[in-house]
Design an enzyme around this catalytic site. Structure first.
Site, mmCIF file in Angstrom:
data_model
loop_
_atom_site.group_PDB
_atom_site.id
_atom_site.type_symbol
_atom_site.label_atom_id
_atom_site.label_comp_id
_atom_site.label_asym_id
_atom_site.label_seq_id
_atom_site.Cartn_x
_atom_site.Cartn_y
_atom_site.Cartn_z
ATOM 1 N N GLY A 119 0.908 -1.286 0.018
ATOM 2 C CA GLY A 119 -0.050 -0.200 0.024
ATOM 3 C C GLY A 119 0.879 1.068 0.057
ATOM 4 O O GLY A 119 2.058 1.364 -0.772
ATOM 5 N N SER A 120 0.518 2.173 0.746
ATOM 6 C CA SER A 120 0.777 3.485 0.578
ATOM 7 C C SER A 120 2.408 3.749 1.138
ATOM 8 O O SER A 120 2.981 4.694 0.908
ATOM 9 C CB SER A 120 0.173 4.591 1.285
ATOM 10 N N THR A 121 2.879 2.739 1.973
ATOM 11 C CA THR A 121 4.368 2.753 2.477
ATOM 12 C C THR A 121 5.170 2.717 1.474
ATOM 13 O O THR A 121 6.358 3.039 1.383
ATOM 14 C CB THR A 121 4.704 1.734 3.587
ATOM 15 N N LYS A 163 5.015 4.377 -1.374
ATOM 16 C CA LYS A 163 5.240 5.590 -1.835
ATOM 17 C C LYS A 163 6.258 6.126 -1.737
ATOM 18 O O LYS A 163 6.913 7.065 -2.464
ATOM 19 C CB LYS A 163 3.985 6.446 -1.618
#
Length: 574
Positions: free
Chosen positions: A305-307, A309
């Protein structure tokens, strides 16, 4: 006349044949007595010698401060030697009572004709001493060692456990078997023709050599605190599992690795999920045990997920396809080919800079910069950062990244990959890759074993691990540290903020497959101090009930951990 001549010839032939046989026997006897004597003496000796093994003490495992995490307890092996038993009924009576065994089972072993028959192993020393005091002929009580873990379930999947033969089964116990196992000794006794040991005949004894002491980077206090924090959120959110990993991003030493719920190392075949094993088939039971023993930090993959990014931003900064003051427009979604891919904020973030896009964890911003980078260069950076190879952590069973083939990555796949979906990595892989981005660009090898120490705790062999420099530039690393500090101080990771400490980090909320199940993984990666990272942590909550956002439930877990362990590590507030 002819008959007499024939008879004399027949007698002569018989006589010559007998003489030849006699000479052959004499020759064979001479050969056996002179030329082959040593061999048959050894055979004769073997018939009158009995060898018993003396188990070596397994080496201890100690934490970075010398706290013993795995040691040994003295136990006994009770055996009978059939030819030496004088009163079988008494032997059966005593052993069945002391060992709490069925008398028929004991009798079967006592009456079995064999050189030595084991009745029971891993008998506590007190019971063994009592049996020895009976002085029963033919009953042998040999001292042995059983692995013992003073703190029960602490770091269960990391330490691992041993089997009935005292060999490692999982974890560090099997990884460092050659150091820990030691060398068994032997006792050689002499018996008479009936197989009874002779009194007063000297024993040959080869003393066992104990295994070596393994020092690891785990810290008992940090592991204990992280384990308690994991159990608290596990119970509060009724989650399926919680994993927490803390490591030094500068050298790869692992301070804590938690997989809650843990299991009791002193009883590793007892299920920890509240299922009655009697209701399971043997195959089902083994499957449940295998699942219980899995180290999710290294054996299992997940969508980060967004980690992720953090990694997308680093690649785009390195490539120069984005700058900090670039602006973007987020209406709450992006149309990519025939797909409408949404931002977590339904109404959108409106106009924002790249810096604000990271703080807001805005999906459209990352889709835009990922499309600027392109699929080929994205894959290049994915490989250059080390995501397609194993981390080399010194635990068995590390899983590899699950990734699209380069030729199968279209615009939709690229767009979703920029914010950490449609591929899977392990938690240890995420921790190591983010470490290389925020530590100046060096990819370290995550590890637990520090080296071998002697009885005084002095290092006698220090282990070395590979590093790879130049993952990102110093400039990009410094920029990412600053950006991620802003995520915690002003953005979506504000629930990890601790006054007086500079903490960098990134939240994530990802959905598991199949999407229709509506199950989520909440996570947070954080490091401190932000300007000179000395500790990096990752918290992963699998299938929490109720609120499931990473910034809401995962970030506070790491905040509470850091609030307690940063002073312990000597990291002072500013």
């Amino acid at each position: 006349m002819k008959n007499k001549t024939y008879n004399r010839k027949k007698i002569m032939i018989v006589f010559l044949a007998a003489a030849l046989i006699l000479f052959a026997l004499i020759g064979r006897l001479v050969y056996l007595m002179i030329f082959d004597a040593e061999y048959y003496q050894e055979l004769a000796q073997d018939l009158h010698e009995r060898e018993r093994e003396i188990k070596a003490a397994r080496g201890e495992i100690v934490d970075r401060s010398g706290v013993v995490l795995a040691t040994n307890r003295t136990v006994c092996t009770i055996s009978v030697i059939h030819n030496q038993v004088e009163d079988p009924d008494r032997v059966v009576e005593v052993l069945s009572a002391e060992l709490e065994m069925d008398p028929s089972e004991v009798r079967e072993k006592v009456e079995k004709v064999s050189s030595m028959e084991k009745i029971r192993t891993n008998v506590d020393k007190e019971t063994g001493d009592r049996i020895r005091e009976y002085g029963l002929a033919g009953v042998k009580v040999d001292e042995d060692y059983k692995r013992y873990y003073p703190y029960g379930d602490l770091a269960s999947r990391v330490l691992g456990f041993t089997g009935g033969d005292n060999q490692g089964i999982i974890g560090l116990e099997v990884k460092y078997e050659e150091y820990l196992k030691g060398t068994n000794g032997t006792i050689l006794t002499v018996t008479d023709a009936r197989g009874i040991e002779l009194e007063g005949v000297a024993e040959d004894r080869i003393e066992p050599v104990a295994g070596e002491t393994l020092k690891v980077s785990l810290d008992y206090n940090i592991q204990s605190y992280c384990q308690q924090a994991a159990m608290n959120v596990l119970e509060e959110k009724q989650a399926q599992s919680v994993s927490i990993l803390l490591m030094n991003p500068q050298n790869g030493e692992i301070y804590a690795m938690v997989n809650a719920p843990e299991f009791d190392l002193n009883d590793p075949y007892e299920l920890n999920i509240g299922v009655d094993p009697d209701t399971l088939s043997d195959e089902e039971l083994q499957d449940q045990l295998n699942q219980m023993w899995r180290n999710r930090c290294i054996n299992d993959t997940y969508e980060p997920g967004s980690t992720f990014k953090i990694i997308t931003a680093s690649a785009c900064l390195e490539e120069g396809v984005v700058s900090l003051d670039d602006t973007f427009m987020c209406p709450g979604y992006r149309i990519v080919e025939d797909r409408k891919i949404r931002c977590h904020k339904v109404g959108g973030h409106g106009q924002e800079t790249f810096v604000e896009g990271i703080r807001n964890s805005c999906n459209p911003v990352f889709m835009d910069i990922g499309l600027r980078l392109g699929a080929d260069r994205f894959c290049d950076y994915f490989e250059d950062f080390g995501l397609m190879k194993l981390t080399g952590v010194d635990l068995p069973g590390e899983a590899g990244t699950i990734m699209h083939d380069r030729e199968d990555i279209g615009l939709v796949e690229l767009a979703t990959m920029t914010f950490g979906q449609s591929f899977q990595v392990t938690p240890i892989q995420m921790a190591v890759t983010v470490s290389s981005i925020i530590n100046g660009g060096t990819r370290v090898t995550p590890h637990l074993a520090v080296g071998i120490v002697d009885d005084q705790g002095e290092m006698v062999e220090e282990f070395e691990y590979e590093t790879e420099e130049g993952i990102v530039s110093e400039e990009t690393s410094a920029t990412m540290r600053e950006l991620l500090e802003g995520v915690v101080s002003q953005g979506s990771g504000k629930n990890a903020y601790i006054e007086g400490y500079s903490i960098g980090g990134k939240t994530a909320t990802s959905q598991t497959l199949p999407r229709s199940a509506n199950k989520y993984i909440s996570s947070f990666i954080g490091f401190a101090p932000a300007d000179d990272p000395q500790v990096l942590g990752i918290v992963i909550i699998n299938d929490p009930q109720g609120v499931y956002y990473g910034g809401t439930i995962a970030a506070p877990v790491l905040r509470d951990i850091y609030d307690n362990i940063l002073p312990y590590l000597g990291i002072e507030k500013k």
